[in-house]
Design an enzyme around this catalytic site. Sequence first.
Site, PDB file in Angstrom:
ATOM      1  N   CYS A 221     -43.605   2.896  68.170  1.00 17.90           N
ATOM      2  CA  CYS A 221     -44.055   3.581  69.380  1.00 17.90           C
ATOM      3  C   CYS A 221     -45.558   3.819  69.307  1.00 17.90           C
ATOM      4  O   CYS A 221     -46.106   4.094  68.243  1.00 17.90           O
ATOM      5  CB  CYS A 221     -43.300   4.884  69.612  1.00 17.90           C
ATOM      6  SG  CYS A 221     -43.899   6.290  68.679  1.00 17.90           S
ATOM      7  N   GLU A 222     -46.195   3.682  70.451  1.00 17.76           N
ATOM      8  CA  GLU A 222     -47.651   3.809  70.459  1.00 17.76           C
ATOM      9  C   GLU A 222     -48.103   5.264  70.424  1.00 17.76           C
ATOM     10  O   GLU A 222     -49.289   5.532  70.296  1.00 17.76           O
ATOM     11  CB  GLU A 222     -48.254   3.067  71.654  1.00 17.76           C
ATOM     12  CG  GLU A 222     -47.954   3.658  73.001  1.00 17.76           C
ATOM     13  CD  GLU A 222     -48.581   2.822  74.133  1.00 17.76           C
ATOM     14  OE1 GLU A 222     -48.639   1.594  73.997  1.00 17.76           O
ATOM     15  OE2 GLU A 222     -48.995   3.430  75.133  1.00 17.76           O
ATOM     16  N   HIS A 223     -47.162   6.201  70.530  1.00 15.42           N
ATOM     17  CA  HIS A 223     -47.555   7.607  70.497  1.00 15.42           C
ATOM     18  C   HIS A 223     -47.583   8.173  69.078  1.00 15.42           C
ATOM     19  O   HIS A 223     -48.363   9.067  68.781  1.00 15.42           O
ATOM     20  CB  HIS A 223     -46.605   8.447  71.361  1.00 15.42           C
ATOM     21  CG  HIS A 223     -46.569   7.986  72.788  1.00 15.42           C
ATOM     22  ND1 HIS A 223     -45.402   7.807  73.494  1.00 15.42           N
ATOM     23  CD2 HIS A 223     -47.576   7.638  73.619  1.00 15.42           C
ATOM     24  CE1 HIS A 223     -45.699   7.381  74.707  1.00 15.42           C
ATOM     25  NE2 HIS A 223     -46.995   7.267  74.819  1.00 15.42           N
ATOM     26  N   HIS A 224     -46.684   7.692  68.228  1.00 17.24           N
ATOM     27  CA  HIS A 224     -46.599   8.218  66.858  1.00 17.24           C
ATOM     28  C   HIS A 224     -46.683   7.128  65.786  1.00 17.24           C
ATOM     29  O   HIS A 224     -46.661   7.424  64.609  1.00 17.24           O
ATOM     30  CB  HIS A 224     -45.275   8.971  66.657  1.00 17.24           C
ATOM     31  CG  HIS A 224     -45.065  10.095  67.634  1.00 17.24           C
ATOM     32  ND1 HIS A 224     -44.399   9.929  68.819  1.00 17.24           N
ATOM     33  CD2 HIS A 224     -45.445  11.383  67.582  1.00 17.24           C
ATOM     34  CE1 HIS A 224     -44.369  11.080  69.470  1.00 17.24           C
ATOM     35  NE2 HIS A 224     -44.998  11.980  68.743  1.00 17.24           N
TER      36      HIS A 224
ATOM     37  N   GLN B 252     -41.169   1.841  75.247  1.00 15.28           N
ATOM     38  CA  GLN B 252     -39.991   1.021  75.549  1.00 15.28           C
ATOM     39  C   GLN B 252     -39.975   0.504  76.989  1.00 15.28           C
ATOM     40  O   GLN B 252     -39.619  -0.651  77.250  1.00 15.28           O
ATOM     41  CB  GLN B 252     -38.708   1.814  75.244  1.00 15.28           C
ATOM     42  CG  GLN B 252     -37.454   0.959  75.394  1.00 15.28           C
ATOM     43  CD  GLN B 252     -36.193   1.689  74.993  1.00 15.28           C
ATOM     44  OE1 GLN B 252     -36.214   2.499  74.063  1.00 15.28           O
ATOM     45  NE2 GLN B 252     -35.096   1.414  75.680  1.00 15.28           N
TER      46      GLN B 252
ATOM     47  N   HIS C 211     -35.579   5.880  68.769  1.00 21.30           N
ATOM     48  CA  HIS C 211     -36.979   6.152  68.489  1.00 21.30           C
ATOM     49  C   HIS C 211     -37.058   7.136  67.327  1.00 21.30           C
ATOM     50  O   HIS C 211     -36.640   8.282  67.456  1.00 21.30           O
ATOM     51  CB  HIS C 211     -37.650   6.748  69.723  1.00 21.30           C
ATOM     52  CG  HIS C 211     -37.773   5.765  70.857  1.00 21.30           C
ATOM     53  ND1 HIS C 211     -38.977   5.420  71.409  1.00 21.30           N
ATOM     54  CD2 HIS C 211     -36.836   5.048  71.503  1.00 21.30           C
ATOM     55  CE1 HIS C 211     -38.779   4.524  72.364  1.00 21.30           C
ATOM     56  NE2 HIS C 211     -37.486   4.282  72.450  1.00 21.30           N
TER      57      HIS C 211
ATOM     58  N   CYS D  38     -39.482   8.651  66.166  1.00 21.44           N
ATOM     59  CA  CYS D  38     -40.333   9.829  66.418  1.00 21.44           C
ATOM     60  C   CYS D  38     -39.497  10.953  67.018  1.00 21.44           C
ATOM     61  O   CYS D  38     -39.884  12.121  66.964  1.00 21.44           O
ATOM     62  CB  CYS D  38     -41.508   9.479  67.328  1.00 21.44           C
ATOM     63  SG  CYS D  38     -41.062   8.847  68.938  1.00 21.44           S
TER      64      CYS D  38
END
Length: 205
Positions: A94-97, A135, A163, A165
């Site tokens: 994931c690009e956030h975590h 996603q 996910h 995260c």
Amino acid sequence: MSPSPKLPDHHKDEAGGVTREQAEDAVRVLLRWSGDDPAREGLLDTPKRVVKAYRDWFSGYDTDPREYLARTFEEVAGYDEMIVLRDISFESHCEHHMAPIIGKAHVGYLPDGKVVGISKLARVVETYARRLQVQEKMTAQIARCIEDVLQPRGVGVVIEAVHECMTTRGIHKRGVSMVTSKMLGGFRDDPRTRSEFLRFIRNDR
Ligand SMILES: [Zn+2]
């Protein structure tokens, strides 16, 4: 000749203006941030391993997924029914975590005179997965790629994924998976086509 996209290059020494040495230093910083000592024996080679693993996990930036669909077959004896590849397993981040996303993709299309080798659809999923992702975005990217290159009468993509995260931090919800879908052309406009696709990929088979 089928296109032969580059293999992940573990030995590349520079990417995005960053040297391998700088990337390894960044890992040492994160090790310290974790509360550990990058100089202790067990961690000495960790930066090198992590940097090498990154070349693998993020190898999707080196490949154009469209190339996988460039070679098509037209001698299909008039076959114009839905083609579905289901349970394509993938690992993404994931690009956030930058935490793993582990899941399965199901891809279907209605050919318009030309089809691709079935493994190529899995390659497209793999290439987008090996980038930092959201996603929803990945689902749409796969569908658009197939639509743009193959120009079929319709495309459907469904992704189910866990996910990490969400399962290993934050609200710690295990066993929760997220489902996203992107339907284009006949998969969007024709309820029978859509329900046929969903029946093909159903879990309780
Ligand atoms: Zn995340």
